[in-house]
Design an enzyme around this catalytic site. Sequence first.
Site, mmCIF file in Angstrom:
data_model
loop_
_atom_site.group_PDB
_atom_site.id
_atom_site.type_symbol
_atom_site.label_atom_id
_atom_site.label_comp_id
_atom_site.label_asym_id
_atom_site.label_seq_id
_atom_site.Cartn_x
_atom_site.Cartn_y
_atom_site.Cartn_z
ATOM 1 N N ARG A 44 1.103 -13.088 -2.288
ATOM 2 C CA ARG A 44 1.671 -12.057 -1.418
ATOM 3 C C ARG A 44 3.172 -11.865 -1.578
ATOM 4 N NH1 ARG A 44 -0.938 -12.370 4.541
ATOM 5 N NH2 ARG A 44 0.016 -10.321 4.589
ATOM 6 N N HIS A 90 -7.276 -4.996 -1.918
ATOM 7 C CA HIS A 90 -6.291 -5.651 -1.040
ATOM 8 C C HIS A 90 -6.750 -5.594 0.421
ATOM 9 C CE1 HIS A 90 -2.243 -7.326 -0.664
ATOM 10 N NE2 HIS A 90 -2.093 -6.616 0.447
ATOM 11 N N TYR A 134 -0.870 12.509 6.533
ATOM 12 C CA TYR A 134 -0.035 13.690 6.320
ATOM 13 C C TYR A 134 0.671 13.686 4.963
ATOM 14 C CZ TYR A 134 -0.568 14.180 11.382
ATOM 15 O OH TYR A 134 -1.084 14.306 12.635
#
Length: 755
Positions: A44, A90, A134
Amino acid sequence: MAQKGGSAGKNKAGGVETTPTPIDLREALEERYLRYALSTITGRALPDVRDGLKPVHRRILYGMHILRLDPGAPFKKCAKIVGDVMGSFHPHGDQAIYDALVRLAQDFSSRYPLVDGQGNFGNVDGDSAAAYRYTEARMTAVSRLLLEGIDEDAIDFTLNYSGEEKEPIVLPSALPNLLANGAQGIAVGMATSIPPHNLSELCDAALYLISHRKGTSDDLLKFVQGPDFPTGGVIVDTKEEIAEAYRTGRGSFRVRSRWQKEELSRGGWVIVVTEIPYGVQKSRLIEKLAELISERKLPLVADVRDESAEDVRIVFEPRTRTIDPQLMMETLFKLSELESRFAMNMNVLVDGVTPRVLSLDEALRHWLDHRRTVLQRRSRHRHAAIVRRIEQLEGMIIVFLNLDEVIRIIREEDDAKGKLKASFKLSEMQVEYILDTRLRSLRKLEEMALRNELASLNKERKEIDELLSDETQQWKVIGWQIRALKKNYGAQTVNGKRRTIFEAAPEAVNLDLAEAMIEREPITLVISKKGWVRALKGHVQDLTSLTFKGDDELGGSFFVQTTSKILVLATNGKAYTLEAAKLPGGRGHGEPIRLYADIDEDATIARVMPHESGASLLLIASDGRGFIVAQDDLLSSTRKGRAALSVESPAQLQVVVPAVGDTVAIVGENRKLLLFPIDEAPRMARGKGVRLQRYKDGGVSDAKTFVLKDGLSWTDSSGRTFTVTKAELKEWIGHRAEAGRLPPRGFPRNNRFIG
């Protein structure tokens, strides 16, 4: 102790019960925490040195590659990208993936953005991006370079978290992305922080490293100047500090905003900041500056305005036009995020497994080695494809040579495949290819094309064989690839032009805000023999009209500015500092200097003079002891002054003269003159000093410093000047602490160099 399930048995109700097995709690915690720490470090937080990416970034780019979101392709909703990446690669939450995607698209966060975003992806003010339903995105040309060759067996793949699909362990990375875009992350017990750099400079450094495999970080710094932040700014660290940071992989960079002075009408001016340090949110910066101004912590600044549009433009209005712009900016740098430090810790995963702190040359060398591995694997992949195609072509040529027999076998034989293999000694793949070939391809022109293609492929196979067997040739190919990369991202291109500049580290500035508010004007300081002081406006040459109190008279005068500091040296060896702006005006007789300095009652004023930064003085007590002191060491911020020359009664500070030239001339009350090199007088900040001239009776009368080759000069009571040349002074030249001898003829009877 902790317990876990052990052997199983049946209870009375017929169910299965387990017998607890005791385990050591310390060992269990250590094992589980170590497993968590390793997962965080490798999975990570830390980037891979080869492609400079963390797993989440690598998975985002690979997910976009699967979706075919190339630079010229239509944009796709980020919700689609996030969903596919989370579902396939993921599984750590959609928001974590989207935040990483947004950062890759922000041109103020990434030096070379890997994602081309459409919509609201946040701004330098710190506003967050719009929701992923969006916004839309696709890859940039830079991210295509990172993926170049991924479908050509350039890298290894591993199973995803569910074991249903495969994902890349590392990307081919045709550019040194770790250094080009930098990286930041916090793991367990370690962290990484790598600044972005200029890609053109990295290409030059990589080319040097190819031809000089043992090159060091110091060698590479001839090409890599330092970080190149996307928001620009000015780095003010020394070259030595920068070199040490890259040599060790750890350090920090002091980044300042870029500013300029803009002139206004009627003599006014403002400061305009056009670039702010990397990682600083502009809205938070403006808010903090406004708070400092309202709390009167920035007395030099009257107002701050944010006039930014596409570019940063922060305007500062000074309190008065007489303020020094440099001093005003120093206060802003000291108290706000207009100056910040970027910590560098090049802690990365080597070979995707081992965390290590690397130097600049090690990081580039790992990337170059990775590029060589990618080149070899792609070449072998191409070689295998060529071998397969050659096998197919050779089978087709056999068909053309025996076309009628091949057609007969296909039409009449029950086992056409087996018959073809036996008759023409064809392989399984050749037979399959022949049987799948359309009849329209069986033309004479097609045979010629096949033979030309076969010749071309044989030539290419030979070149690949030579490449794979020659390491020097491999490095030549990599060098050619890097030169092509530099051509597209060179210093002359829009993206390749350096944004962050370097300036010399600023000298330590004494931020005297009270002094900065004083309007700089010329004045003439007048000191009477009884220690009264007054300040006349302007530089007044004629002082004959001045009146003094009682039997007092003119003691001395000199020209200064209202911003100047005045040094007062008393016979007790102490130095006091006066501010010229606070001294009384010239309408009356002035005021005693003792009102501004706590001078001991048993001490008198020995010398009053303007402070000159960087200059030195020769201090001599009446017993002939003394030393040289820097004027800056005599400054004090309190009325009590600062001890300089330590004197013991009845001795007192007798002589205060500028320490210039190369020779000291000292004369005693016994009328003995001695000349000695000025280097024999020690430089000290305070103390008793050393003996400068030896006396049987009496003490020092006067002294001066001068340049020996110009000769020794003095002025008599009539104002006439006499000069004795160096050759004539030979018999008076000696060493410190000698007695000297009677002065040359014509020396003033009062034993002073100025009559």
